[in-house]
Write an enzyme that holds these catalytic residues in place. Sequence first.
Site, PDB file in Angstrom:
ATOM      1  N   HIS A 100       0.836  -1.206   0.000  1.00  0.00           N
ATOM      2  CA  HIS A 100       0.000   0.000   0.000  1.00  0.00           C
ATOM      3  C   HIS A 100       0.871   1.256   0.000  1.00  0.00           C
ATOM      4  CE1 HIS A 100      -3.604   2.421   1.122  1.00  0.00           C
ATOM      5  NE2 HIS A 100      -2.674   3.187   1.697  1.00  0.00           N
ATOM      6  N   GLU A 101       1.794   1.314   0.929  1.00  0.00           N
ATOM      7  CA  GLU A 101       2.623   2.514   1.054  1.00  0.00           C
ATOM      8  C   GLU A 101       3.574   2.670  -0.123  1.00  0.00           C
ATOM      9  OE1 GLU A 101       1.885   4.722   3.075  1.00  0.00           O
ATOM     10  OE2 GLU A 101       0.550   3.584   4.386  1.00  0.00           O
ATOM     11  N   HIS A 109       1.962   4.829  -2.793  1.00  0.00           N
ATOM     12  CA  HIS A 109       2.113   6.269  -2.535  1.00  0.00           C
ATOM     13  C   HIS A 109       3.552   6.707  -2.811  1.00  0.00           C
ATOM     14  CE1 HIS A 109      -1.863   6.468  -0.912  1.00  0.00           C
ATOM     15  NE2 HIS A 109      -1.605   5.757   0.166  1.00  0.00           N
TER      16      HIS A 109
END
Length: 421
Positions: free
Chosen positions: A18-19, A22
């Site tokens: 997920h990170e 980003h």
Amino acid sequence: MQSIVAFILIFSIIVIFHEFGHFYFAKRANILVREFSIGMGPKIYHYQGDETTYTLRLLPIGGYVRMAGLDEMAETIERGMQLILETDSDGQVETISLATDQQNYNGLPIEVFASDLEDEMFIEGIPFGQTDVRRFRVSRTANLVEADGTIIKVAPSDRQFQSASIWQRMLTNFAGPMNNFILAVLAFILLGFFQGGVPTNDPVIGDVVDSSPAADAGLQAGDQITEIAGQSIDSFAAIGDAVSNHPKEELDLTYQRDGKEHSITVTPTAAQASDGSQIGQLGVTPSQSMNPLTIIAAGFQRAWAIIAMVFAVIGSMVKNGFDINNFGGPVYMYQATSQVVSMGWLGLLSWLGALSVNLGIVNLLPIPALDGGKLVLNLIELVRGKPLSHKIEAYINIVGVVLVFLLMIAVTWNDIMRFFG
């Protein structure tokens, strides 16, 4: 212990994917990523890269990508603060340390008088033992040592989040949940390969359950069922439809084996459905396909099926009212992981995919402080032609954080009650 390790491993993989979404798109937009953290709370370990510091923190309950922007530096360095500066041979500041309690014989202690680490790149202050204010030029790539020893970079205004285009910021916000969906698809694709294929909908028997009506009637793996009780069969789903309404009834069945057609009579057993009714079962499983394209397609289909199911639950709550039992926090995820551990690593892989989809959707909910809430603010800016003021946006984010915090408390308490109930 095995369950704890499995839970931490699965949750860490999901957070990292997920990170990283980003992180990757922030880098592509030339946004300075100061820190990539796995875990929350006190720092255990950190590694300083060229621009980004990678940290491992104590509590394995999440993670974050810390992007420069929104006056973060202006709030970090304030008048009257005590700092330690390290300069190069030309007198330009290369390191600013907030950790003044640590011995630093190479640094110059100063009391801050004024600073600008976004545009003009300077610090003015009174060095220790002196009375006159001095002005120090600060490098655009200077290090900032925080109070806990974490090393990050200063952030000139052109490297901050708000300096990127609206489309770059939207993509950066969306990339985290997007990576959750990609991870789920990859997990289901790997599961298909490792378990020897994926079920097909062809009317071909993959396996016959021992002592079942199909076994008693002489059916074998590889037989293609063409007709049941006069009903033409063209898919495996049609087999279940034709049999389910006839528990304990004799049915004429036609199948093909080695190019030859055979006719037999079978009597499905009666099994109890979730609504209490009885349904007929033959005791056969679908055939498996090892075609790579079929397995890849099945990975997407399985991820999409979970997405549709989650949105159906959300739609039901919109229609019928909020139900906290539709949510699960860390306690529920740990409990479910403990049950999945007994199914082996293939079960954990399947659970990883399902959990990744769920967390991706939750992060897309239009709640301030979540990725979905940030996307809503991006859309408002796109429509207005300018962003909301920092003050209004800060208030919105504070409300969002409070709401998420209260929801997490309620969900965790509900999970504990279910766990011990």
